[in-house]
Design a protein around this motif. Structure first.
Motif, PDB file in Angstrom:
ATOM      1  N   ILE A   1       6.096  30.505   6.895  1.00  0.00           N
ATOM      2  CA  ILE A   1       5.427  30.133   8.173  1.00  0.00           C
ATOM      3  C   ILE A   1       3.961  30.776   8.115  1.00  0.00           C
ATOM      4  O   ILE A   1       3.259  30.480   8.625  1.00  0.00           O
ATOM      5  N   GLN A   2       3.865  32.091   7.287  1.00  0.00           N
ATOM      6  CA  GLN A   2       2.489  32.723   7.196  1.00  0.00           C
ATOM      7  C   GLN A   2       1.804  31.672   6.420  1.00  0.00           C
ATOM      8  O   GLN A   2       0.369  31.487   6.753  1.00  0.00           O
ATOM      9  N   THR A   3       2.182  30.940   5.339  1.00  0.00           N
ATOM     10  CA  THR A   3       1.254  30.128   4.593  1.00  0.00           C
ATOM     11  C   THR A   3       0.850  28.823   5.453  1.00  0.00           C
ATOM     12  O   THR A   3      -0.277  28.433   5.493  1.00  0.00           O
ATOM     13  N   ILE A   4       1.827  28.357   6.288  1.00  0.00           N
ATOM     14  CA  ILE A   4       1.536  27.228   7.402  1.00  0.00           C
ATOM     15  C   ILE A   4       0.400  27.684   8.328  1.00  0.00           C
ATOM     16  O   ILE A   4      -0.443  27.092   8.750  1.00  0.00           O
TER      17      ILE A   4
ATOM     18  N   ALA B   1       1.001  -1.161   0.008  1.00  0.00           N
ATOM     19  CA  ALA B   1      -0.296   0.049   0.061  1.00  0.00           C
ATOM     20  C   ALA B   1       1.093   1.336   0.006  1.00  0.00           C
ATOM     21  O   ALA B   1       1.736   1.463   0.694  1.00  0.00           O
ATOM     22  N   GLU B   2       0.628   2.045  -0.782  1.00  0.00           N
ATOM     23  CA  GLU B   2       1.378   3.242  -1.090  1.00  0.00           C
ATOM     24  C   GLU B   2       0.771   4.720  -0.165  1.00  0.00           C
ATOM     25  O   GLU B   2      -0.431   4.975  -0.076  1.00  0.00           O
ATOM     26  N   THR B   3       1.701   5.144   0.725  1.00  0.00           N
ATOM     27  CA  THR B   3       1.427   6.377   1.483  1.00  0.00           C
ATOM     28  C   THR B   3       2.070   7.541   0.809  1.00  0.00           C
ATOM     29  O   THR B   3       3.217   7.460   0.657  1.00  0.00           O
ATOM     30  N   THR B   4       1.094   8.542   0.278  1.00  0.00           N
ATOM     31  CA  THR B   4       1.554   9.650  -0.063  1.00  0.00           C
ATOM     32  C   THR B   4       1.762  10.845   0.764  1.00  0.00           C
ATOM     33  O   THR B   4       0.656  11.101   1.456  1.00  0.00           O
ATOM     34  N   LEU B   5       3.050  11.529   1.183  1.00  0.00           N
ATOM     35  CA  LEU B   5       3.222  12.725   1.796  1.00  0.00           C
ATOM     36  C   LEU B   5       3.373  13.831   1.055  1.00  0.00           C
ATOM     37  O   LEU B   5       4.004  14.137   0.074  1.00  0.00           O
ATOM     38  N   THR B   6       2.595  14.874   1.352  1.00  0.00           N
ATOM     39  CA  THR B   6       2.830  16.186   0.680  1.00  0.00           C
ATOM     40  C   THR B   6       3.563  16.994   1.770  1.00  0.00           C
ATOM     41  O   THR B   6       3.444  17.229   2.751  1.00  0.00           O
ATOM     42  N   VAL B   7       4.686  17.518   0.887  1.00  0.00           N
ATOM     43  CA  VAL B   7       5.791  18.477   1.747  1.00  0.00           C
ATOM     44  C   VAL B   7       6.093  19.697   1.417  1.00  0.00           C
ATOM     45  O   VAL B   7       5.997  19.809  -0.128  1.00  0.00           O
ATOM     46  N   HIS B   8       5.977  20.535   2.029  1.00  0.00           N
ATOM     47  CA  HIS B   8       6.121  21.939   1.822  1.00  0.00           C
ATOM     48  C   HIS B   8       7.356  22.525   2.226  1.00  0.00           C
ATOM     49  O   HIS B   8       7.904  22.350   3.127  1.00  0.00           O
ATOM     50  N   TYR B   9       8.275  23.388   1.702  1.00  0.00           N
ATOM     51  CA  TYR B   9       9.418  23.854   1.900  1.00  0.00           C
ATOM     52  C   TYR B   9       9.546  25.451   1.471  1.00  0.00           C
ATOM     53  O   TYR B   9       8.768  25.551   0.683  1.00  0.00           O
ATOM     54  N   PRO B  10      10.351  26.077   2.141  1.00  0.00           N
ATOM     55  CA  PRO B  10      10.780  27.363   1.647  1.00  0.00           C
ATOM     56  C   PRO B  10      12.043  27.760   0.839  1.00  0.00           C
ATOM     57  O   PRO B  10      12.713  26.632   0.767  1.00  0.00           O
ATOM     58  N   MET B  11      12.076  28.820   0.310  1.00  0.00           N
ATOM     59  CA  MET B  11      13.641  29.128  -0.309  1.00  0.00           C
ATOM     60  C   MET B  11      13.828  28.210  -1.597  1.00  0.00           C
ATOM     61  O   MET B  11      14.883  27.476  -1.377  1.00  0.00           O
TER      62      MET B  11
ATOM     63  N   GLY C   1      -4.854  23.185  10.147  1.00  0.00           N
ATOM     64  CA  GLY C   1      -6.237  22.613  10.369  1.00  0.00           C
ATOM     65  C   GLY C   1      -7.012  22.497   9.235  1.00  0.00           C
ATOM     66  O   GLY C   1      -8.450  22.110   9.290  1.00  0.00           O
ATOM     67  N   THR C   2      -6.716  22.859   8.092  1.00  0.00           N
ATOM     68  CA  THR C   2      -7.435  22.933   6.701  1.00  0.00           C
ATOM     69  C   THR C   2      -6.817  21.459   5.813  1.00  0.00           C
ATOM     70  O   THR C   2      -6.032  20.988   6.078  1.00  0.00           O
ATOM     71  N   ALA C   3      -7.871  21.308   4.958  1.00  0.00           N
ATOM     72  CA  ALA C   3      -7.432  20.262   3.908  1.00  0.00           C
ATOM     73  C   ALA C   3      -5.977  20.698   3.027  1.00  0.00           C
ATOM     74  O   ALA C   3      -5.516  19.859   2.288  1.00  0.00           O
ATOM     75  N   GLU C   4      -5.830  21.809   3.049  1.00  0.00           N
ATOM     76  CA  GLU C   4      -4.713  22.237   2.338  1.00  0.00           C
ATOM     77  C   GLU C   4      -3.094  22.375   3.064  1.00  0.00           C
ATOM     78  O   GLU C   4      -2.204  22.177   2.615  1.00  0.00           O
ATOM     79  N   MET C   5      -3.354  21.761   4.419  1.00  0.00           N
ATOM     80  CA  MET C   5      -2.259  21.950   5.220  1.00  0.00           C
ATOM     81  C   MET C   5      -1.420  20.624   4.710  1.00  0.00           C
ATOM     82  O   MET C   5      -1.913  19.631   4.528  1.00  0.00           O
ATOM     83  N   PRO C   6      -0.034  20.853   4.485  1.00  0.00           N
ATOM     84  CA  PRO C   6       0.939  19.605   3.786  1.00  0.00           C
ATOM     85  C   PRO C   6       0.854  18.816   5.144  1.00  0.00           C
ATOM     86  O   PRO C   6       0.617  19.024   6.317  1.00  0.00           O
ATOM     87  N   ASP C   7       1.743  17.651   4.855  1.00  0.00           N
ATOM     88  CA  ASP C   7       1.859  16.676   6.108  1.00  0.00           C
ATOM     89  C   ASP C   7       3.129  17.010   6.754  1.00  0.00           C
ATOM     90  O   ASP C   7       3.368  16.484   7.830  1.00  0.00           O
ATOM     91  N   LEU C   8       4.107  17.585   5.971  1.00  0.00           N
ATOM     92  CA  LEU C   8       5.432  18.043   6.766  1.00  0.00           C
ATOM     93  C   LEU C   8       5.677  19.409   5.970  1.00  0.00           C
ATOM     94  O   LEU C   8       5.235  19.625   4.836  1.00  0.00           O
ATOM     95  N   THR C   9       6.467  20.044   6.567  1.00  0.00           N
ATOM     96  CA  THR C   9       7.170  21.539   6.315  1.00  0.00           C
ATOM     97  C   THR C   9       8.380  21.657   6.903  1.00  0.00           C
ATOM     98  O   THR C   9       8.687  21.063   7.856  1.00  0.00           O
TER      99      THR C   9
ATOM    100  N   ALA D   1       4.378  20.381  -2.314  1.00  0.00           N
ATOM    101  CA  ALA D   1       3.508  21.537  -2.567  1.00  0.00           C
ATOM    102  C   ALA D   1       4.050  22.661  -3.080  1.00  0.00           C
ATOM    103  O   ALA D   1       5.235  22.718  -2.911  1.00  0.00           O
ATOM    104  N   ASN D   2       3.610  23.814  -3.427  1.00  0.00           N
ATOM    105  CA  ASN D   2       4.426  24.933  -4.004  1.00  0.00           C
ATOM    106  C   ASN D   2       5.212  25.499  -2.831  1.00  0.00           C
ATOM    107  O   ASN D   2       4.623  25.710  -1.750  1.00  0.00           O
ATOM    108  N   PRO D   3       6.657  25.659  -3.149  1.00  0.00           N
ATOM    109  CA  PRO D   3       7.535  26.146  -2.234  1.00  0.00           C
ATOM    110  C   PRO D   3       7.171  27.812  -1.949  1.00  0.00           C
ATOM    111  O   PRO D   3       6.723  28.273  -2.820  1.00  0.00           O
TER     112      PRO D   3
END
Length: 426
Positions: free
Chosen positions: A74-77, A27-37, A82-90, A64-66
């Protein structure tokens, strides 16, 4: 009858084989990752995620879009929490971990570390390194990329101005005096680019380098406008008045330096790889330790970021922990350091020949940041929800000194007054 039984058995084997082929192996787990710069980290993130997915084929990393900067990150996060847009890691700037933690956004990694204590130590996660991403005893992340401010200089311009490129300035007085001589060379050449724009990090480098602090120990009083802060802001004022430092934007300063038109630039080690690439063979690029106003007690702010887990889904959390350890571990550090210029945040990576053990011998430009590691202290995180506004207040008032529209004392006192208003009321 026996023949019919054999046919059924053969069909069963065939069906079983077909079912095995039809079903996925895992089973595949997909993680959405956000980063800056992304200018610093896109290639690094691509390399780390590719290697991670090769070693963990049941986990897929999608980005996710960096965010262009730490502040926007930090303002994006904060908006997405608490919303569906929040990534799994940042990846959050070290001085913004407190802001996120006070809103209970990051998942506490403490229990995960306790469970993996032995393997964490083996992978180079010392208590000192773990503390870089702790807030009030809570492990809100793992330090991923750590940096300190260094001196970059154009050895050709230093030589042309009568300086010795093999013995770069060790005090701010020497920097300003040599900067003035470089400015006097003419031909569109400028003296200094001090990277004050964007956040309070480079002001912190001068302030901490003088032995100063942002707030009092109990955080009830602003202290950055005290004697140490005055010394710090006076250096910026003198860079302008005595060495002719122009009012650069961040981008303009970078472009002018790599074009060979600026003698010194002071900024993060994290820009080193890009600077080397952009300078190419245009001039003799060198690096050195940044001067400290108090050579004995002076410290330097630890820049950079930490990987933070945001998801509360149990399956995703287990996969996210694997990725966080991998990214902040020895392999991740072995990609981050040569790929950017950040200093190693992992002891195994720094010492092992398998990772970075021979790197610094072969790449002397990276040694300035490494030598300064004993001076590194946390990048100060202001309390309360107004951290971004506090930082911008310091930047805006630093700009007034660079633009010569306010004296250092006026700028610092105005900044202190506004910061006091923005801090939480006791």
């Amino acid at each position: 009858m026996k023949h019919f039984t054999k046919i059924l058995a053969a069909a069963g084997v065939a069906l079983s084989g077909a079912m095995t082929v039809a079903l996925p192996a895992h089973a595949e787990t997909t993680l959405t990752v956000h980063y800056p710069m992304p200018g610093f980290f896109k290639d690094v993130m691509d390399t780390i995620s590719k290697k991670f997915m090769e070693e963990n084929p049941d986990i897929k990393i999608q980005f996710a879009n960096p965010s262009p900067t730490y502040e926007e990150g930090i303002q994006t996060i904060m908006r997405q929490a608490g919303t569906a847009e929040m990534p799994d890691l940042t990846f959050i700037a070290l001085n913004r971990l407190r802001m996120a933690s006070e809103r209970n956004i990051p998942v506490d990694m403490g229990p995960m570390i306790a469970k993996d204590k032995a393997s964490m130590a083996e992978q180079g996660f010392s208590d000192t390194i773990l503390k870089l991403a702790q807030v009030d005893g809570k492990q809100v992340g793992l330090a991923f990329a750590t940096s300190n401010p260094i001196m970059y200089y154009n050895a050709d311009l230093v030589k042309a101005a009568g300086g010795n490129p093999d013995q770069p300035p060790k005090t701010w007085d020497e920097v300003i005096a040599l900067g003035a001589k470089i400015k006097a060379l003419g031909n569109g050449v400028d003296s200094i680019d001090f990277r004050w724009q964007g956040d309070d990090w480079m002001f912190s480098a001068l302030l901490f380098g003088a032995g100063g602090t942002m707030l009092s120990e109990d955080e009830s009083k602003v202290t950055f406008n005290g004697p140490e802060g005055q010394k710090a802001m006076n250096i910026i004022d003198r860079m302008v008045k005595e060495a002719g430092m122009p009012v650069f934007t961040k981008a303009a300063g970078e472009q002018a330096f790599v074009a060979g038109k600026v003698g010194f630039t002071f900024q993060t080690t994290g820009a080193l790889r890009n600077t080397i690439k952009n300078v190419g063979g245009k001039f003799d690029l060198r690096t050195a330790e940044i001067p400290l106003l108090d050579p004995v007690n002076g410290k330097l702010p630890t820049g950079g970021n930490a990987v933070v887990i945001l998801t509360h889904d149990a399956a995703k959390q287990e996969a996210a922990w694997k990725f966080a350890k991998f990214a902040a571990g020895p392999y991740g550090a072995s990609v981050v350091v040569p790929g950017t210029g950040y200093v190693p945040n992992n002891e195994l990576a720094a010492k092992s020949p398998e990772y970075l053990g021979n790197f610094y011998k072969e790449n002397p430009l990276f040694q300035a940041g490494l030598k300064q590691m004993p001076r590194m202290i946390p990048w100060y995180a202001f309390p309360g929800s107004n951290g971004v506004r506090v930082t911008q207040t310091i930047v805006d008032n630093t700009a007034r000194v660079v633009e010569q529209s306010a004296t250092p004392k006026e700028a610092l006192d105005d900044a202190a007054k506004e910061v006091k208003r923005l801090l939480p009321r006791s």
